[in-house]
Design a protein around this motif. Structure first.
Motif, short mmCIF file in Angstrom:
data_model
loop_
_atom_site.label_atom_id
_atom_site.label_comp_id
_atom_site.label_asym_id
_atom_site.label_seq_id
_atom_site.Cartn_x
_atom_site.Cartn_y
_atom_site.Cartn_z
N TYR A 65 0.89 -1.32 -0.04
CA TYR A 65 -0.02 0.16 0.02
C TYR A 65 0.75 1.28 0.16
N VAL A 66 2.06 1.38 0.43
CA VAL A 66 3.08 2.33 0.53
C VAL A 66 3.38 2.55 -0.95
N HIS A 123 0.71 6.55 6.55
CA HIS A 123 1.00 5.31 6.19
C HIS A 123 2.08 4.87 7.30
#
Length: 379
Positions: A273-274, A291
């Motif tokens: 997701y980063v 994040h």
């Protein structure tokens, strides 16, 4: 041909939901709290930490005596009994002064002492005593416990100047815990910023930042503390001295945390997701704040609870050597200066009572940190 009638099937009852799946709507904080409550030592540490913080905030209210009041030096701790003057049991505690009986030990020829039951001191809660200001604003003379008639009491004895050790220990928690909390706050902010910045940027920036971190870690901290604090003039104000000590501890204490945060950031920067956030064009600040930082916060919470006892021990050691806090301020390390000679410890062992405050504080924060580590880390 007979018709076959089909009865409508009755819906089977839904299986009972297992208790382990009944917490699906809980937030992360609620899940951590539910796991933390199962840790006995963690809960004990939490209660002790809350009690220490309240004791530091309302130190004058909990101190039974004026910490600056002087009497006979090196008076032993008072003997508390639940015995009434007539010899019967009493729910109210009494303090009977220890006086010489006029007799001598047949072997050592030392005078014998005993309790004078004709002149007791009655103890109670919410009694009147020396005047103070609650939080520096509201004048008051009510204390949590003490003598009902206003007589001096010394649960832990007195120091060489006749000052009550218990009251000085309670008031000294304000300086010691303030130094510890401020130092840990500054080191956490600096260490987190440097660690995330170094790990996220990578490349040459990461290399040069890590060389600087290694340079800071290479300093022998204790000799440097003693050398730098000795540069402050003796006539400097107490607040200037404390500010210098806090700044010195903060400058030398952030490096290790930054290495830990950097290692976490390096692992988080490779998560899907980063990488997806980078691919869609999110700014570096948004990726770090939305994040990376939330995923590092669990480690920071545990690191803070583990760092506070280390700063308390360091302040106590420096105060014992005379490099942390100067009179008329009071700290636990400064109180331990009276234990510098073996003859004093052998003759007046109660002078070691300030060690009890340090031990309780270190145990409380370590137990809290262990409980939080087990509750926060899902693995």
């Amino acid at each position: 041909m007979s018709e076959v009638t089909h009865k409508p099937e009755t819906a089977a009852p839904a299986p009972a939901v297992s208790a382990r799946f009944a917490y699906g709507n809980e937030t992360y904080a609620a899940l951590v709290w539910r796991r933390f409550r199962r840790s006995t030592m963690g809960m004990i540490g939490l209660v002790l930490v809350v009690a220490l913080i309240l004791m530091a905030i309302f130190g004058d209210f909990f101190a039974p005596m004026d910490p600056k009041r002087t009497e006979i030096g090196f008076a032993p701790p008072d003997h508390i009994e639940f015995t009434a003057p007539d010899g019967g049991f009493s729910l109210i505690p009494y303090i009977y002064p220890i006086v010489e009986t006029g007799e001598f030990d047949p072997i050592t020829f030392q005078p014998l002492t005993g309790a004078d039951r004709s002149n007791p001191t009655v103890l109670g809660f919410f009694v009147k005593g020396h005047k103070y200001n609650v939080l520096g604003l509201i004048p008051s003379d009510t204390h949590f416990f003490g003598s009902v008639d206003g007589r001096p009491i010394h649960f832990l004895g007195t120091d060489k100047f006749g000052r009550d050790i218990l009251s000085r220990g309670i008031i000294g928690s304000q300086i010691t815990l303030t130094i510890a909390l401020v130092v840990v706050l500054l080191t956490s902010v600096i260490g987190t910023f440097v660690g995330i910045f170094s790990g996220y940027m990578g490349g040459r920036i990461d290399v040069w930042v890590q060389r600087f971190v290694e340079f800071v870690l290479a300093f022998p901290q204790l000799p440097l503390y003693l050398a730098l604090t000795s540069l402050i003039p003796v006539t400097a104000p107490s607040n200037v001295f404390i500010a210098f000590v806090i700044g010195l501890m903060s400058v030398l204490g952030w490096a290790q945390l930054s290495r830990e945060v950097r290692s976490k950031t390096l692992a988080l920067a490779r998560i899907e997701y980063v990488r997806a956030a980078i691919a869609v064009g999110s700014s570096d600040m948004r990726i770090i704040t939305r994040h990376i930082l939330p995923n590092v916060s669990s480690h920071l919470i545990v690191a803070v609870t583990m760092a506070i006892p280390a700063v308390v021990l360091l302040e106590s050691f420096l105060g014992f050597l005379g490099f942390a806090v100067k009179p008329p301020l009071i700290s636990w390390g400064l109180m331990l200066q009276d234990t510098g000679t073996f003859s004093v410890i052998g003759s007046y062992p109660w002078i070691l009572s300030p060690v009890m405050f340090v031990l309780i504080t270190v145990f409380a924060f370590n137990a809290l940190g262990d409980g939080l580590r087990d509750a926060i880390d899902p693995y």
